[in-house]
Design a protein around this motif. Structure first.
Motif, PDB file in Angstrom:
ATOM      1  N   ASN A  75      36.523  49.327  48.501  1.00 51.51           N
ATOM      2  CA  ASN A  75      35.648  48.646  47.714  1.00 51.51           C
ATOM      3  C   ASN A  75      35.083  47.756  46.889  1.00 51.51           C
ATOM      4  O   ASN A  75      33.955  47.403  46.205  1.00 51.51           O
ATOM      5  N   GLY A  76      35.456  46.471  47.759  1.00 54.85           N
ATOM      6  CA  GLY A  76      35.011  45.532  46.892  1.00 54.85           C
ATOM      7  C   GLY A  76      35.157  45.040  47.361  1.00 54.85           C
ATOM      8  O   GLY A  76      34.840  44.715  48.880  1.00 54.85           O
ATOM      9  N   THR A  77      35.204  43.302  46.860  1.00 54.34           N
ATOM     10  CA  THR A  77      34.915  41.878  47.197  1.00 54.34           C
ATOM     11  C   THR A  77      36.080  40.547  46.948  1.00 54.34           C
ATOM     12  O   THR A  77      36.617  40.839  45.552  1.00 54.34           O
ATOM     13  N   ALA A  78      37.219  40.438  48.155  1.00 51.65           N
ATOM     14  CA  ALA A  78      37.839  39.782  47.482  1.00 51.65           C
ATOM     15  C   ALA A  78      37.615  38.368  47.300  1.00 51.65           C
ATOM     16  O   ALA A  78      36.616  37.762  47.565  1.00 51.65           O
ATOM     17  N   ASN A  79      37.696  37.837  46.001  1.00 53.45           N
ATOM     18  CA  ASN A  79      37.971  37.170  45.307  1.00 53.45           C
ATOM     19  C   ASN A  79      39.002  35.746  45.455  1.00 53.45           C
ATOM     20  O   ASN A  79      40.330  36.070  45.705  1.00 53.45           O
ATOM     21  N   VAL A  80      38.406  34.655  45.601  1.00 49.16           N
ATOM     22  CA  VAL A  80      38.884  33.375  45.794  1.00 49.16           C
ATOM     23  C   VAL A  80      40.368  33.044  44.985  1.00 49.16           C
ATOM     24  O   VAL A  80      39.548  33.660  43.653  1.00 49.16           O
TER      25      VAL A  80
END
Length: 385
Positions: free
Chosen positions: A163-168
């Protein structure tokens, strides 16, 4: 006992034999009863044959004496081609030989043929193809679209989802603290819903049909189940997927296909498919200025048509092109879940309506579809006007 009574008694015995063989395999007691009835029928056949012989002898004894006929020619064989009733009666009056009249009365002055029922048609059975021609329906879309099967137990299964965003990753200096990060999870609750069907058949149709009715019923139930699943899949995609605006209220336009393809994130493009009515696909094929865009060469497998290289699956559960309608679905269906438990259950009930001679067939399954990641499944919506 006369011949009529003997024949009636024989018919009753045969009917009793038929009733013993109407159900499943006979019990030992039923087998003994059947053998006893067979012995009775054999004895009646012998009695009937004897009485018929007696009656035949009595008829021949009652015939008047006739002139001697030529050797090898039956005395009663007096009719000739063109013989009429008047000439036959005249022959009887002259000679006392009744054979010509009897032979003429036994004839209907025609050949035996199939076209007239009384002249032979009754002896020829009407051809009957021993199958029921079933309509074709869509197969189950979940199987060809690659919908994710969700295992579980109980009425509701909870599926964890991203439910989120994968961060670099963060560039980090020597001896510096690591970048702290954590994924964000959500949960999709999948609650089973029961779907049922009851088919009622009379004892008579089960005993008398000769069209492989039960095989047709099985096919019918399977098709109905596939249609139900397809409706559930489409309903969930349109309810929980991501909406994309199409260009025209009641028409296919040259930009709709590209808009949906390029709105879907590239991560989901591998394995994406279209779902639409077949007529909707036809509307896009007929766009005269961009045929090349929607029918790439070579054409590929005609059984699985493509729009810009993505396979098209048909379903009448999707709305047609029209104002405010959602006529196109495009996405990666690996991110839709299907939870089934049980997949199908069947019960044959011969008792519930036994008083009216009915057999009940009960079918049910429980299933639920759920879009697990909304961004993976898009649908195109036409403007209201």
């Amino acid at each position: 006992m006369n011949l009529t009574e003997l024949r009636q008694k024989r018919a009753q015995k045969i009917a009793a034999m038929r009733s013993l063989t109407a159900g499943d395999a006979m019990t030992e007691e039923q087998s003994k009863q059947f053998d006893g009835l067979q012995a009775d029928v054999d004895k009646l056949d012998a009695d009937i044959a004897r009485l018929e012989k007696v009656e035949e002898l009595e008829r021949s004894a009652a015939q008047p004496a006739t002139r001697a006929s030529k050797p090898g020619t039956p005395a009663v064989n007096k009719t000739k081609p063109g013989e009429t009733e008047a000439s036959a009666v005249a022959h009887y009056v002259r000679t006392g030989d009744y054979g010509a009249v009897r032979e003429l009365r036994a004839s209907n002055d025609t050949d035996m043929n199939v076209g007239t029922v009384a002249d032979g048609g009754y002896a020829v059975p009407t051809g009957h193809y021993q199958n029921i021609i079933a309509k074709r329906d869509a197969g189950m879309l979940a199987n060809v679209l690659g919908v994710m099967r969700i295992p579980g137990s109980g009425t509701t299964t909870n599926v964890p989802v991203d439910n989120g965003t994968a961060n670099v990753f963060v560039s980090t200096n020597e001896a510096a603290a690591f970048d702290r990060d954590a994924p964000v999870l959500g949960q999709a609750a999948m609650t089973l819903v029961k779907y049922t069907k009851k088919i009622q058949l009379s004892l008579e149709v089960l005993q008398d049909e000769d069209s492989r009715l039960l095989q047709f019923v099985e096919n019918y139930v399977g098709r109905a189940m596939a249609l139900t699943h397809n409706s559930l899949l489409v309903t969930e995609a349109l309810a929980s997927g991501t909406s994309v605006n199409l260009a025209a209220a009641a028409a296919a336009t040259t930009t709709d296909v590209q808009t949906l393809i390029y709105t879907l994130k590239g991560e989901y493009g591998d394995g994406a498919s279209w779902v639409m009515k077949r007529a909707t696909e036809g509307s896009y094929r007929k766009l005269t200025t961009t045929d090349w865009a929607f029918a790439p060469m070579p054409a590929g497998d005609p059984a699985v048509p493509t729009l810009w290289g993505y396979p098209v699956r048909w379903s009448d559960s999707v709305a047609a092109i029209g104002a405010g309608n959602k006529s196109l679905i495009f996405g990666n269906f690996e991110y839709m879940g299907l939870y089934e438990s049980p997949s199908i259950t069947f019960l044959r009930d011969p008792y519930g309506d036994a008083a009216t001679g009915q057999i009940n067939l009960f079918y049910y399954f429980r299933a639920v579809y759920k879009v697990l990641l909304a961004e993976a499944i898009l649908y195109g919506k036409h403007p209201p006007a």
